[in-house]
Design a protein around this motif. Structure first.
Motif, PDB file in Angstrom:
ATOM      1  N   GLU A   1      10.451   2.566   6.607  1.00  0.00           N
ATOM      2  CA  GLU A   1      10.201   1.125   6.727  1.00  0.00           C
ATOM      3  C   GLU A   1      11.038   0.549   7.859  1.00  0.00           C
ATOM      4  OE1 GLU A   1       8.274  -1.490   5.542  1.00  0.00           O
ATOM      5  OE2 GLU A   1       9.550  -2.683   6.853  1.00  0.00           O
ATOM      6  N   PHE A   2      10.364  -0.198   8.711  1.00  0.00           N
ATOM      7  CA  PHE A   2      10.985  -0.807   9.890  1.00  0.00           C
ATOM      8  C   PHE A   2      12.103  -1.792   9.508  1.00  0.00           C
ATOM      9  CE2 PHE A   2      10.953  -4.217  13.070  1.00  0.00           C
ATOM     10  CZ  PHE A   2      11.238  -3.482  14.203  1.00  0.00           C
TER      11      PHE A   2
ATOM     12  N   VAL B   1       1.242  -9.089  -6.854  1.00  0.00           N
ATOM     13  CA  VAL B   1       1.650  -8.037  -7.794  1.00  0.00           C
ATOM     14  C   VAL B   1       1.599  -6.681  -7.101  1.00  0.00           C
ATOM     15  CG1 VAL B   1       1.142  -6.896 -10.001  1.00  0.00           C
ATOM     16  CG2 VAL B   1       0.666  -9.342  -9.745  1.00  0.00           C
TER      17      VAL B   1
ATOM     18  N   GLY C   1       0.015  -2.588   7.487  1.00  0.00           N
ATOM     19  CA  GLY C   1      -0.617  -3.903   7.400  1.00  0.00           C
ATOM     20  C   GLY C   1      -2.116  -3.824   7.636  1.00  0.00           C
TER      21      GLY C   1
ATOM     22  N   ILE D   1       0.840  -1.208   0.000  1.00  0.00           N
ATOM     23  CA  ILE D   1       0.000   0.000   0.000  1.00  0.00           C
ATOM     24  C   ILE D   1       0.869   1.249   0.000  1.00  0.00           C
ATOM     25  CG2 ILE D   1      -1.635   1.375   1.384  1.00  0.00           C
ATOM     26  CD1 ILE D   1      -3.044  -1.187   2.128  1.00  0.00           C
TER      27      ILE D   1
ATOM     28  N   GLU E   1       2.430   1.709  -3.503  1.00  0.00           N
ATOM     29  CA  GLU E   1       1.467   2.058  -4.552  1.00  0.00           C
ATOM     30  C   GLU E   1       0.941   3.487  -4.341  1.00  0.00           C
ATOM     31  OE1 GLU E   1      -0.241  -2.340  -5.896  1.00  0.00           O
ATOM     32  OE2 GLU E   1      -1.649  -0.930  -4.996  1.00  0.00           O
TER      33      GLU E   1
ATOM     34  N   MET F   1      -3.269 -11.596   2.005  1.00  0.00           N
ATOM     35  CA  MET F   1      -4.508 -10.807   1.930  1.00  0.00           C
ATOM     36  C   MET F   1      -4.632 -10.245   0.523  1.00  0.00           C
ATOM     37  SD  MET F   1      -4.581  -8.890   5.576  1.00  0.00           S
ATOM     38  CE  MET F   1      -5.376  -9.639   6.986  1.00  0.00           C
TER      39      MET F   1
HETATM   40  P1  NAD Z   1       2.256  -4.788   4.223  1.00  0.00           P
HETATM   41  O1  NAD Z   1       2.255  -5.883   5.204  1.00  0.00           O
HETATM   42  O2  NAD Z   1       2.412  -5.080   2.782  1.00  0.00           O
HETATM   43  O3  NAD Z   1       3.427  -3.748   4.586  1.00  0.00           O
HETATM   44  C1  NAD Z   1       3.503  -3.116   5.836  1.00  0.00           C
HETATM   45  C2  NAD Z   1       4.928  -2.671   6.063  1.00  0.00           C
HETATM   46  O4  NAD Z   1       4.960  -1.824   7.206  1.00  0.00           O
HETATM   47  C3  NAD Z   1       5.891  -3.815   6.344  1.00  0.00           C
HETATM   48  O5  NAD Z   1       6.956  -3.720   5.438  1.00  0.00           O
HETATM   49  C4  NAD Z   1       6.307  -3.592   7.799  1.00  0.00           C
HETATM   50  O6  NAD Z   1       7.633  -4.008   8.042  1.00  0.00           O
HETATM   51  C5  NAD Z   1       6.150  -2.088   7.934  1.00  0.00           C
HETATM   52  N1  NAD Z   1       5.960  -1.580   9.305  1.00  0.00           N
HETATM   53  C6  NAD Z   1       5.188  -2.111  10.282  1.00  0.00           C
HETATM   54  N2  NAD Z   1       5.231  -1.302  11.381  1.00  0.00           N
HETATM   55  C7  NAD Z   1       6.040  -0.247  11.095  1.00  0.00           C
HETATM   56  C8  NAD Z   1       6.464   0.923  11.803  1.00  0.00           C
HETATM   57  N3  NAD Z   1       6.060   1.190  13.047  1.00  0.00           N
HETATM   58  N4  NAD Z   1       7.294   1.792  11.188  1.00  0.00           N
HETATM   59  C9  NAD Z   1       7.722   1.544   9.915  1.00  0.00           C
HETATM   60  N5  NAD Z   1       7.330   0.462   9.191  1.00  0.00           N
HETATM   61  C10 NAD Z   1       6.498  -0.413   9.765  1.00  0.00           C
HETATM   62  O7  NAD Z   1       0.916  -3.977   4.514  1.00  0.00           O
HETATM   63  P2  NAD Z   1       0.150  -2.882   3.669  1.00  0.00           P
HETATM   64  O8  NAD Z   1       1.034  -2.245   2.674  1.00  0.00           O
HETATM   65  O9  NAD Z   1      -0.542  -2.036   4.679  1.00  0.00           O
HETATM   66  O10 NAD Z   1      -0.920  -3.745   2.893  1.00  0.00           O
HETATM   67  C11 NAD Z   1      -1.883  -4.535   3.623  1.00  0.00           C
HETATM   68  C12 NAD Z   1      -2.355  -5.704   2.818  1.00  0.00           C
HETATM   69  O11 NAD Z   1      -3.107  -5.286   1.708  1.00  0.00           O
HETATM   70  C13 NAD Z   1      -1.192  -6.523   2.321  1.00  0.00           C
HETATM   71  O12 NAD Z   1      -1.278  -7.792   2.932  1.00  0.00           O
HETATM   72  C14 NAD Z   1      -1.389  -6.643   0.863  1.00  0.00           C
HETATM   73  O13 NAD Z   1      -1.351  -7.990   0.463  1.00  0.00           O
HETATM   74  C15 NAD Z   1      -2.766  -6.059   0.585  1.00  0.00           C
HETATM   75  N6  NAD Z   1      -2.630  -5.194  -0.604  1.00  0.00           N
HETATM   76  C16 NAD Z   1      -2.331  -5.769  -1.800  1.00  0.00           C
HETATM   77  C17 NAD Z   1      -2.130  -4.992  -2.909  1.00  0.00           C
HETATM   78  C18 NAD Z   1      -1.786  -5.635  -4.206  1.00  0.00           C
HETATM   79  O14 NAD Z   1      -1.964  -6.827  -4.326  1.00  0.00           O
HETATM   80  N7  NAD Z   1      -1.304  -4.895  -5.200  1.00  0.00           N
HETATM   81  C19 NAD Z   1      -2.239  -3.615  -2.825  1.00  0.00           C
HETATM   82  C20 NAD Z   1      -2.519  -3.056  -1.597  1.00  0.00           C
HETATM   83  C21 NAD Z   1      -2.732  -3.863  -0.493  1.00  0.00           C
END
Ligand code: NAD
Ligand code: FAD
Length: 463
Positions: free
Chosen positions: A201-202, A348, A270, A182, A185, A317
């Motif tokens: 990013e952590f 993707v 997340g 997210i 994107e 997810m």
């Molecule tokens: P994600 O799990 O992809 O990424 C979250 C990131 O935040 C991780 O890299 C994590 O290490 C980091 N993080 C966590 N706590 C932190 C902090 N305190 N400080 C800094 N970084 C931290 O989650 P998302 O991007 O929120 O997406 C959620 C879900 O939605 C995902 O599981 C994804 O599969 C789904 N999604 C998919 C698509 C796609 O398929 N194109 C697009 C958007 C969302």
């Protein structure tokens, strides 16, 4: 049927729930789908996949005009942003697609029960003050944003993905917390439209879960595009004063903190399963430590007659994973054999270029035994080169003894489309040689998959 209102009642109309409902009805089962939102389609169609892709697609055009990519091809334009029009086409896409699900429900005679469902017992739910009894109940309630402790999402200065889709103006400085799908994107959307974007990013690399080569290359590409990446850094606080936010950042490994100013902060760390308000205990169900409902291979929960699919159960997810589980659960309920191969679910990221993968990463594959790896750069692919898209590569990982393909990873302008070929190949148990000896049309980006397969045995033609 006697005293049952429905053969199948599905809670939630996201890509898991609505697909399950349509397939169940196609199989002759009397079906209802409960949805509390104003429109069908869940997160994906309303505030997820579809609106984000509408903004990504439109902003990609703007960027191509603004960053000189179009000028390189002899098209000289000075773009002017009409943000309300960009948002309007996003909303139009959402309206058309959510309306399309409503049409499909009517066509297939699926009843839409409007409201939020809560269990009264294992075979009965209440919706808007009425009770409905069903032989089978499918929980497809999806997920919502994981909050960052101590940080309030006001959808003004501090936004989640829903707020970030709808910003009324381009922020000057945007900080994205979380370098996952997210963050990258939606960070890309606003970077393309003129924001200075910093991703915090952590972990030490972006995009956890993906192949390490891909993660490293992605970081280089995003930096080249002008994003600032602060890896190995965690956000420990966000203070908002008026229209400005001050973030406190700390190295993940410990050390001195620093601050960062922003006029927009996107929290994208997340998502977590939606089970609040469902009264799962009344059905005899509990959630696991991650808040998910556990299911077996057939998508059955621990309680007979109650099934669960999509983001609310373990696994990636992703909308297409939820859809496939939706079809499988309906077929299982109808007494057929629902099929879903959790080992072959592509992922993707719809940035520029796109990032895609399926199967095992190189590290995961190595843990299981000896492997062979073939890699081919997009720079050497004639179509990508002609289109001025030199970034990225395709990487194929196969078993050293059997040559069976274990994983395919790609960064390429159309990697999301290219990865479908890898999924089909893996589903059929292909070897890298099978892909290498399959004729691919020229000139296409997909030829890079063939060449990467040839590279597994060290014999690509064009490098
Ligand atoms: P994600 O799990 O992809 O990424 C979250 C990131 O935040 C991780 O890299 C994590 O290490 C980091 N993080 C966590 N706590 C932190 C902090 N305190 N400080 C800094 N970084 C931290 O989650 P998302 O991007 O929120 O997406 C959620 C879900 O939605 C995902 O599981 C994804 O599969 C789904 N999604 C998919 C698509 C796609 O398929 N194109 C697009 C958007 C969302
Ligand atoms: P959801 O789509 O979350 O739907 C669940 C529905 O259940 C919701 O409408 C909710 O209102 C309803 N509900 C919840 N509780 C109840 C109740 N008690 N009673 C009645 N109804 C209830 N995935 C991809 O594969 N590709 C992408 O490009 C992509 N982009 C995304 C972009 C963003 C910004 C976000 C946030 C997500 C994205 N995803 C993407 C993830 C994708 O949206 C989800 O994986 C998918 O929507 C999950 O489907 P689902 O059916 O399990 O649940």
């Amino acid at each position: 049927m006697a005293d049952y209102d429905y053969d199948v009642l599905i809670i939630g109309s996201g890509p898991g729930g609505y697909v399950a409902a349509i397939r169940a009805a196609q199989l002759g089962l009397k079906t209802a789908c409960v949805e509390g939102r104003e429109t069908l389609g869940g997160t994906c169609l309303n505030v997820g996949c579809i609106p984000s892709k509408a903004m990504l697609h439109a902003s990609e055009y703007f960027d191509a005009a603004a960053n000189g990519a179009m000028a390189k091809m002899g098209v000289i334009v000075t773009p002017k942003l009409d943000l309300p029009a960009m948002h309007a086409q996003r909303l139009d896409a959402v309206k058309q697609l959510t309306g399309g699900i409503e049409f499909l429900f009517k066509k297939n005679k699926v009843d839409w029960l409007k409201g939020y469902a809560a269990f009264e017992s294992a075979d009965t739910v209440s919706v808007a003050g009425k009770s409905y009894r069903a032989k089978n109940i499918v929980v497809a309630t999806g997920s919502n944003v994981t909050p960052l402790p101590g940080v309030t999402i006001d959808q003004n200065v501090v936004v989640d993905s829903t707020g970030a889709l709808e910003l009324a103006k381009v922020p000057k400085k945007m900080v994205v917390i979380g370098g996952g799908v997210i963050g990258l994107e939606l960070g890309s959307v606003w970077r393309r439209l003129g924001a200075e974007v910093t991703v915090v990013e952590f972990l030490d690399s972006l995009l956890p879960g993906m192949d390490m080569d891909v993660r490293k290359e992605a970081a280089k590409i995003f930096k080249k595009q002008g994003m600032t990446l602060k890896l190995g850094t965690k956000v420990t606080g966000v203070a908002v004063k008026g229209a400005k936010a001050t973030l406190t950042l700390e190295p993940a490994a410990g050390g001195a903190s620093e601050t960062l100013e922003a006029d927009c902060v996107l929290v994208s760390i997340g998502r977590r399963p939606n089970t609040d308000g469902l009264a799962l205990d009344k059905a005899g169900l509990a959630v696991n430590a991650r808040g998910q409902i556990e299911v077996d291979h057939d998508l059955k929960t621990a309680v007979p007659g109650v099934w669960a699919i999509g983001d609310v159960v373990p696994g990636p997810m992703l909308a297409h994973k939820a859809e496939d589980e939706g079809i499988a659960v309906a077929e299982n309920i109808a007494g057929q054999t629902g099929i879903i191969n959790h080992a072959v679910i592509p992922g993707v990221v719809y940035t520029w270029p796109e990032i895609a993968g399926v199967g095992l990463t190189e590290d995961q594959a190595k843990e299981r035994g000896e492997i062979k790896v073939g890699k081919f750069p997009m720079m050497a692919n004639s179509r990508a080169k002609t289109n001025h898209e030199p970034d990225g590569f395709v990487k194929i990982i196969s078993d050293a003894k059997t040559d069976r393909v274990l994983g395919v990873w790609a960064i390429a302008s159309v990697a999301g489309t290219m990865i479908a070929e890898a999924c089909v190949a893996m589903e059929f148990g292909a070897t890298s040689e099978d892909i290498a000896y399959t004729c691919h049309a020229h000139p296409t980006h997909s030829e890079a998959i063939k060449e990467a397969a040839m590279a597994v045995t060290g014999k690509p033609i064009h490098i």
